[in-house]
Design an enzyme around this catalytic site. Sequence first.
Site, PDB file in Angstrom:
ATOM      1  N   ASP A 115       0.824  -1.203   0.000  1.00  0.00           N
ATOM      2  CA  ASP A 115       0.000   0.000   0.000  1.00  0.00           C
ATOM      3  C   ASP A 115       0.862   1.258   0.000  1.00  0.00           C
ATOM      4  OD1 ASP A 115      -2.089   1.748   0.151  1.00  0.00           O
ATOM      5  OD2 ASP A 115      -2.950   0.963   1.991  1.00  0.00           O
ATOM      6  N   HIS A 157      -6.865  10.112  -0.645  1.00  0.00           N
ATOM      7  CA  HIS A 157      -7.124   9.242   0.511  1.00  0.00           C
ATOM      8  C   HIS A 157      -6.409   9.686   1.787  1.00  0.00           C
ATOM      9  CE1 HIS A 157      -9.339   6.402  -1.858  1.00  0.00           C
ATOM     10  NE2 HIS A 157      -8.310   6.063  -2.605  1.00  0.00           N
ATOM     11  N   GLY A 165      -4.044   4.101   0.819  1.00  0.00           N
ATOM     12  CA  GLY A 165      -4.426   4.079  -0.587  1.00  0.00           C
ATOM     13  C   GLY A 165      -3.416   4.715  -1.513  1.00  0.00           C
ATOM     14  N   ASP A 192     -12.644   9.395  -9.556  1.00  0.00           N
ATOM     15  CA  ASP A 192     -11.824   8.211  -9.311  1.00  0.00           C
ATOM     16  C   ASP A 192     -12.739   7.014  -9.034  1.00  0.00           C
ATOM     17  OD1 ASP A 192      -8.656   7.974  -8.245  1.00  0.00           O
ATOM     18  OD2 ASP A 192      -9.975   6.439  -7.423  1.00  0.00           O
ATOM     19  N   HIS A 194     -12.353   5.054  -6.679  1.00  0.00           N
ATOM     20  CA  HIS A 194     -12.405   4.918  -5.227  1.00  0.00           C
ATOM     21  C   HIS A 194     -12.950   6.195  -4.585  1.00  0.00           C
ATOM     22  CE1 HIS A 194      -9.301   2.084  -6.650  1.00  0.00           C
ATOM     23  NE2 HIS A 194      -9.741   1.308  -5.679  1.00  0.00           N
ATOM     24  N   ASP A 286      -8.539   5.368 -12.632  1.00  0.00           N
ATOM     25  CA  ASP A 286      -8.825   3.952 -12.387  1.00  0.00           C
ATOM     26  C   ASP A 286     -10.290   3.620 -12.643  1.00  0.00           C
ATOM     27  OD1 ASP A 286      -9.597   5.443 -10.217  1.00  0.00           O
ATOM     28  OD2 ASP A 286      -8.500   4.283  -8.725  1.00  0.00           O
ATOM     29  N   TYR A 325      -4.013   2.643 -12.804  1.00  0.00           N
ATOM     30  CA  TYR A 325      -2.969   1.643 -12.615  1.00  0.00           C
ATOM     31  C   TYR A 325      -2.665   0.829 -13.863  1.00  0.00           C
ATOM     32  CZ  TYR A 325      -4.323   3.409  -8.185  1.00  0.00           C
ATOM     33  OH  TYR A 325      -4.629   4.292  -7.178  1.00  0.00           O
TER      34      TYR A 325
END
Length: 456
Positions: A115, A157, A165, A192, A194, A286, A325
């Site tokens: 991470d 994050h 994150g 995003d 997330h 992402d 990613y």
Amino acid sequence: MATGGNSLPSPSCADDKKRRVCYYYDPGIAHIKFSDDHVMVPARVAMAHSLVGVYGMLGDMRRLRTRPATEAEIRRFHSPEYVDLLCDLTPESYANDAALRQKAEDHHGIGGEDDCPAFDRLWKYCRGYAGGSLAAARALVDGASDIAINWSGGMHHASACKATGFCYVNDIVLAINELLGTFSRVIYVDIDAHHGDGVQNAFLDSNRVMTLSFHRYGKITPHKDFFPGSGAINEIGDGAGKHYSVNVPLDAGVRDDVYHTLFEPIVGKAMEVFQPEAIVLQCGADSLSGDRLGGMELSVRGHAECVSFLRGFNLPLLLLGGGGYTINHVASTWCYETAVAVGKEGELPDDIEIPSHGYELMYKNQGNKLHYQTSTATAARKRSSSTEVTKGKVLEHLSQVERAPSVQFQERRGGDNAAGVELYYERPPSLEDDEPAQRLHRLCFPAVAKRIRLNA
């Protein structure tokens, strides 16, 4: 032809107003590595920058002259003990100092390989991308730019005292606080995959910042939530900030049509009721089809439509990076979104190929096209009844927002321009100034170089 940062009208926007765009890029980011096999690869920003240059857009923007964020600037949000740790942490100190290692792992979320590892030049990396976002915010405050871009930023994050994150310093919070020194209300929009938990939590009780996050939400196994597990539709803020946290949870596999069934009406309503004076858009990539972690199915063009929609409100707009990613997809998208910002997306049609420029082999698996084919998965292709339910709930929630009061300011909290330091370089550096591979490519392949639009 270079326009000195006075960009063209965007064909995808409702208005025909030109935009003055500024742009931050630090060549050193190409050399930052979390670990040999970490999914976060900062060099994706260098790849995006090379595409921006090879398609001839550097001359359409003013290049931000900036410096790394200072320790004092980072302490405006992050706790003293956490900043002290970031200053002291190196791979060597992490390996050799047991007390420091325990503090990093137990209290601040740093350690291991998966991470947030303690990698080489961590503090320099954090100061660099945070400094870019602060400089971009100051350019908007200064009034000399309408849109400011920092693709290395968007680390949404990180909390005040903890990395999570892949995010260590929350440059978004720092930039929003800089904007709040001048603008009464700022809206933060996050696309995003997330949830933008760190930004939401930082402004949870504020009625001067509305956070609006579109993100994947739910279980990925019976016992595991999709990271970070927050962002439910009923998370609406606290105290004075009640109703100013807005969350749009999405299913895995969501595609362009379903996404924009939600995005335009919800963002439009938020703009109507909140009436912000500035916009921050986190363009985490992402959420693209084919991402290694995101599990969503947006196309390059579908992702960029969010930029285009917000550009059309003609308010100061800060564009930041974020997740992403599958790095060739990330670079393609941020390049195209730069084109949207400067009004040149019409020059990058669906069939445009990626020219030889030093990184072209990275795009082989997408057919050497800027606009790659999205997945044929159909899990969330059709609009479902749950989409309409989500939209209805969020719009109902937004109808309860009371416009935040205007705030009188005696003076702006100091930044580089407040001290009289020039914000911009006098001319945009050429791509060859940043990328040694470009010079090598030109020398080895002079015929190819003639076809590449490098800005001298």
